[in-house]
Write a protein that holds these residues in place. Sequence first.
Motif, mmCIF file in Angstrom:
data_model
loop_
_atom_site.group_PDB
_atom_site.id
_atom_site.type_symbol
_atom_site.label_atom_id
_atom_site.label_comp_id
_atom_site.label_asym_id
_atom_site.label_seq_id
_atom_site.Cartn_x
_atom_site.Cartn_y
_atom_site.Cartn_z
ATOM 1 N N VAL A 66 -23.612 -22.958 9.275
ATOM 2 C CA VAL A 66 -22.411 -22.904 8.456
ATOM 3 C C VAL A 66 -21.597 -24.144 8.831
ATOM 4 N N PRO A 67 -21.570 -25.153 7.966
ATOM 5 C CA PRO A 67 -20.923 -26.410 8.325
ATOM 6 C C PRO A 67 -19.538 -26.226 8.951
ATOM 7 N N ASN A 68 -19.373 -26.897 10.086
ATOM 8 C CA ASN A 68 -18.112 -26.938 10.835
ATOM 9 C C ASN A 68 -17.683 -25.595 11.411
ATOM 10 N N ARG A 69 -18.535 -24.577 11.346
ATOM 11 C CA ARG A 69 -18.181 -23.242 11.835
ATOM 12 C C ARG A 69 -19.198 -22.628 12.790
ATOM 13 N N LYS A 70 -20.503 -22.773 12.471
ATOM 14 C CA LYS A 70 -21.498 -22.054 13.268
ATOM 15 C C LYS A 70 -22.886 -22.664 13.125
ATOM 16 N N VAL A 71 -23.618 -22.642 14.257
ATOM 17 C CA VAL A 71 -25.055 -22.882 14.224
ATOM 18 C C VAL A 71 -25.705 -21.801 15.079
ATOM 19 N N ALA A 72 -26.844 -21.340 14.646
ATOM 20 C CA ALA A 72 -27.627 -20.370 15.413
ATOM 21 C C ALA A 72 -29.085 -20.781 15.288
ATOM 22 N N PHE A 73 -29.774 -20.752 16.435
ATOM 23 C CA PHE A 73 -31.175 -21.154 16.441
ATOM 24 C C PHE A 73 -31.920 -20.368 17.515
ATOM 25 N N THR A 74 -33.218 -20.207 17.288
ATOM 26 C CA THR A 74 -34.038 -19.590 18.317
ATOM 27 C C THR A 74 -34.308 -20.643 19.387
ATOM 28 N N TRP A 75 -34.675 -20.164 20.587
ATOM 29 C CA TRP A 75 -34.768 -21.045 21.751
ATOM 30 C C TRP A 75 -35.844 -20.530 22.701
ATOM 31 N N GLY A 76 -36.517 -21.428 23.327
ATOM 32 C CA GLY A 76 -37.486 -21.119 24.369
ATOM 33 C C GLY A 76 -38.181 -22.408 24.739
ATOM 34 N N PHE A 77 -39.184 -22.323 25.595
ATOM 35 C CA PHE A 77 -39.848 -23.521 26.083
ATOM 36 C C PHE A 77 -41.274 -23.619 25.575
ATOM 37 N N GLU A 78 -41.678 -24.848 25.252
ATOM 38 C CA GLU A 78 -43.058 -25.075 24.829
ATOM 39 C C GLU A 78 -44.021 -24.780 25.974
ATOM 40 N N ASN A 79 -43.614 -25.014 27.209
ATOM 41 C CA ASN A 79 -44.439 -24.746 28.383
ATOM 42 C C ASN A 79 -44.352 -23.256 28.716
ATOM 43 N N ALA A 80 -45.419 -22.533 28.506
ATOM 44 C CA ALA A 80 -45.432 -21.082 28.726
ATOM 45 C C ALA A 80 -45.114 -20.710 30.175
ATOM 46 N N ALA A 81 -45.383 -21.605 31.120
ATOM 47 C CA ALA A 81 -45.114 -21.321 32.531
ATOM 48 C C ALA A 81 -43.617 -21.160 32.810
ATOM 49 N N MET A 82 -42.764 -21.586 31.904
ATOM 50 C CA MET A 82 -41.318 -21.461 32.091
ATOM 51 C C MET A 82 -40.861 -20.006 31.917
ATOM 52 N N GLY A 83 -41.713 -19.149 31.335
ATOM 53 C CA GLY A 83 -41.402 -17.724 31.226
ATOM 54 C C GLY A 83 -40.518 -17.326 30.061
ATOM 55 N N ILE A 84 -40.137 -18.280 29.238
ATOM 56 C CA ILE A 84 -39.340 -17.983 28.044
ATOM 57 C C ILE A 84 -40.027 -18.712 26.890
ATOM 58 N N PRO A 85 -40.890 -18.023 26.156
ATOM 59 C CA PRO A 85 -41.663 -18.675 25.101
ATOM 60 C C PRO A 85 -40.780 -19.302 24.011
ATOM 61 N N ALA A 86 -41.258 -20.393 23.453
ATOM 62 C CA ALA A 86 -40.546 -21.081 22.375
ATOM 63 C C ALA A 86 -40.144 -20.081 21.293
ATOM 64 N N GLY A 87 -38.884 -20.140 20.900
ATOM 65 C CA GLY A 87 -38.385 -19.294 19.821
ATOM 66 C C GLY A 87 -38.119 -17.850 20.180
ATOM 67 N N SER A 88 -38.210 -17.470 21.446
ATOM 68 C CA SER A 88 -38.099 -16.056 21.811
ATOM 69 C C SER A 88 -36.675 -15.576 22.077
ATOM 70 N N THR A 89 -35.721 -16.490 22.220
ATOM 71 C CA THR A 89 -34.328 -16.093 22.439
ATOM 72 C C THR A 89 -33.480 -16.661 21.304
ATOM 73 N N LEU A 90 -32.218 -16.292 21.277
ATOM 74 C CA LEU A 90 -31.331 -16.733 20.196
ATOM 75 C C LEU A 90 -30.059 -17.316 20.789
ATOM 76 N N VAL A 91 -29.688 -18.515 20.322
ATOM 77 C CA VAL A 91 -28.447 -19.161 20.720
ATOM 78 C C VAL A 91 -27.547 -19.236 19.489
ATOM 79 N N GLU A 92 -26.311 -18.751 19.650
ATOM 80 C CA GLU A 92 -25.307 -18.831 18.583
ATOM 81 C C GLU A 92 -24.126 -19.639 19.108
ATOM 82 N N ILE A 93 -23.726 -20.644 18.345
ATOM 83 C CA ILE A 93 -22.566 -21.452 18.726
ATOM 84 C C ILE A 93 -21.574 -21.397 17.576
#
Length: 146
Positions: A66-93
């Motif tokens: 939402v321009p100038n108000r909000k961005v939300a995207f999924t988040w995680g790491f490409e390296n599976a050893a990091m324990g948080i798979p790519a796209g598995s969490t959600l960040v809202e700003i």
Amino acid sequence: MRDSDPVVVEIFIDAEAELVFRFLTEPELMRRWMGVEVELDPRPGGIYRVSPEGVEIARGSYVHVVPNRKVAFTWGFENAAMGIPAGSTLVEITLEERPAGTLVRLLHHRLPGEQAKRSHEKGWRHYLSRLKIVAEGGDPGPNTPE
């Protein structure tokens, strides 16, 4: 903090929401505070891919923009050893325009466990402080998270 509680980080930036939003959605501006490699397509379904230090790569896709108000995207790491798979969490700003600037509120949902929550809260505090510096016209210097 229960496992369902998101990480919450807020910071006030002495800049208009429109400028802060640009630092969240334009690759060349995000590179100044967040990453050495940045690939963004800020529209629902578009890619979010950032390598903060040129080592690990966070990847997901945009969910809301939402321009100038909000961005939300999924988040995680490409390296599976990091324990948080790519796209598995959600960040809202969200950006809340105030008379003297913008209140930035970040929520990071679905992080797996207390250690992940603590480390991500520390990381987001680090990066949002760098965002504040650049959005207010300063130079945050090299990215050296603790």
